[in-house]
Design a protein around this motif. Structure first.
Motif, short mmCIF file in Angstrom:
data_model
loop_
_atom_site.label_atom_id
_atom_site.label_comp_id
_atom_site.label_asym_id
_atom_site.label_seq_id
_atom_site.Cartn_x
_atom_site.Cartn_y
_atom_site.Cartn_z
N ASP A 1 -7.81 11.32 -12.24
CA ASP A 1 -9.04 11.59 -11.48
C ASP A 1 -9.38 10.43 -10.55
N LEU A 2 -9.04 9.24 -10.97
CA LEU A 2 -9.36 8.06 -10.17
C LEU A 2 -8.49 7.92 -8.93
N CYS A 3 -7.19 8.21 -9.06
CA CYS A 3 -6.34 7.86 -7.93
C CYS A 3 -5.14 8.76 -7.63
N PHE A 4 -4.93 9.82 -8.36
CA PHE A 4 -3.75 10.64 -8.07
C PHE A 4 -3.84 11.25 -6.67
N GLY A 5 -2.75 11.11 -5.90
CA GLY A 5 -2.69 11.65 -4.55
C GLY A 5 -3.39 10.80 -3.51
N LYS A 6 -3.91 9.65 -3.93
CA LYS A 6 -4.66 8.79 -3.01
C LYS A 6 -3.83 7.59 -2.55
N GLU A 7 -4.23 7.05 -1.41
CA GLU A 7 -3.63 5.81 -0.92
C GLU A 7 -4.27 4.65 -1.68
N VAL A 8 -3.44 3.78 -2.23
CA VAL A 8 -3.95 2.64 -3.00
C VAL A 8 -3.23 1.37 -2.57
N THR A 9 -3.83 0.25 -2.91
CA THR A 9 -3.19 -1.04 -2.69
C THR A 9 -2.85 -1.64 -4.04
N VAL A 10 -1.60 -2.05 -4.18
CA VAL A 10 -1.14 -2.68 -5.41
C VAL A 10 -1.08 -4.19 -5.18
N ILE A 11 -1.78 -4.92 -6.02
CA ILE A 11 -1.79 -6.38 -5.91
C ILE A 11 -1.02 -6.95 -7.09
N SER A 12 0.08 -7.64 -6.80
CA SER A 12 0.95 -8.16 -7.86
C SER A 12 1.45 -9.55 -7.50
N THR A 13 1.86 -10.28 -8.52
CA THR A 13 2.48 -11.59 -8.30
C THR A 13 3.98 -11.43 -8.04
N THR B 1 0.83 -1.20 0.00
CA THR B 1 0.00 0.00 0.00
C THR B 1 0.87 1.25 0.00
N GLY B 2 0.49 2.22 -0.82
CA GLY B 2 1.26 3.46 -0.90
C GLY B 2 0.44 4.56 -1.54
N LYS B 3 1.06 5.71 -1.71
CA LYS B 3 0.37 6.88 -2.26
C LYS B 3 0.79 7.07 -3.72
N VAL B 4 -0.21 7.34 -4.57
CA VAL B 4 0.07 7.61 -5.99
C VAL B 4 0.62 9.03 -6.11
N THR B 5 1.87 9.13 -6.51
CA THR B 5 2.53 10.44 -6.58
C THR B 5 2.70 10.95 -8.00
N ALA C 1 -8.67 3.25 -1.94
CA ALA C 1 -9.19 3.08 -0.58
C ALA C 1 -10.71 2.92 -0.58
N ASP C 2 -11.37 3.48 -1.61
CA ASP C 2 -12.83 3.31 -1.69
C ASP C 2 -13.22 2.17 -2.64
N SER C 3 -12.31 1.19 -2.76
CA SER C 3 -12.57 -0.09 -3.44
C SER C 3 -12.77 0.00 -4.95
N ILE C 4 -12.21 1.01 -5.59
CA ILE C 4 -12.28 1.09 -7.06
C ILE C 4 -11.12 0.32 -7.66
N ASN C 5 -11.45 -0.63 -8.53
CA ASN C 5 -10.44 -1.37 -9.26
C ASN C 5 -10.06 -0.53 -10.48
N VAL C 6 -8.90 0.11 -10.42
CA VAL C 6 -8.50 1.07 -11.47
C VAL C 6 -8.35 0.39 -12.82
#
Length: 206
Positions: free
Chosen positions: A111-123, A64-68, A139-144
């Motif tokens: 608009d979807l995620c800049f400056g927001k905390e997101v979770t990155v799911i990767s293999t 989890t991190g912030k989109v910069t 954080a509000d459960s949007i799958n980008v």
């Protein structure tokens, strides 16, 4: 007469001393003392550069991190544990920045995620550009990844993804003429990149 001979000897001796001094300055040990220092500096600089280029990549799966930063519609920069990581959205391919709808895709992603905390799911997979390939969830459960296709700003990248769900979402966006699908002749980004490479090759061969 003796004075002239003495004077000539003095001049000859002075010339020999001067020549010896010049020879020493040009070829003497003083010249070589400085050479290794320059070489050592070059070696150290090369080693430092090599060390920097070979910095080991972090093994990342879910984090989890912030989109910069938004590089384009499918490439973001996420700050995790104090270090930026480039993330390439899996399963989709957005128009390139200089391609039609490329700027629209980038803006929508922002608009979807800049400056927001997101979770990155990767293999843990990285592409050839060393980007983490994964899915981004806000954080509000949007799958980008899914949302970019749904809004008509990305193709389902079927060459690398067999997701039936994403394929269905793309079909619905196409039927609704959403985003880039408003253009009946929208060109897939992989075809656009191939065409650009071909033109570049043709120019270089001329």
């Amino acid at each position: 007469m003796a004075k002239n001979k003495s004077k000539k000897k003095y001049i000859s001796g002075s010339l020999l001393f001067l020549l010896a001094f010049c020879f020493y300055m040009v070829f003497g040990p003083g010249r070589h003392r400085h050479q290794p220092k320059r070489q050592d500096t070059e070696i150290k600089n090369n080693e430092a550069k090599s060390s920097k280029d070979n910095t080991p990549l972090r093994e990342l799966t879910t984090f989890t991190g912030k989109v910069t930063a938004i590089k384009d519609g499918d490439t973001f920069e996420v700050l995790f544990d104090g270090q930026p990581e480039k993330v390439r959205l899996a399963d989709i391919d957005c128009p390139e920045k200089s391609q039609a709808f490329g700027k629209n895709a980038k803006q929508y992603a922002s608009d979807l995620c800049f400056g927001k905390e997101v979770t990155v799911i990767s293999t843990g997979k990285r592409d050839r550009y060393k980007r983490v390939v994964g899915t981004i969830i806000t954080a509000d459960s949007i799958n980008v990844n899914r949302e970019m296709i749904k809004a008509g700003y990305a193709w389902h990248y079927k060459q690398y993804s067999k997701s039936k769900e994403l394929s269905q979402i793309e079909d619905e966006a196409r039927e609704a003429h959403a985003g880039l699908w408003a253009d009946a002749h929208a060109q897939a980004p992989w075809e656009w990149r191939k065409e650009k490479r071909t033109k570049k090759q043709q120019v270089s061969n001329q």
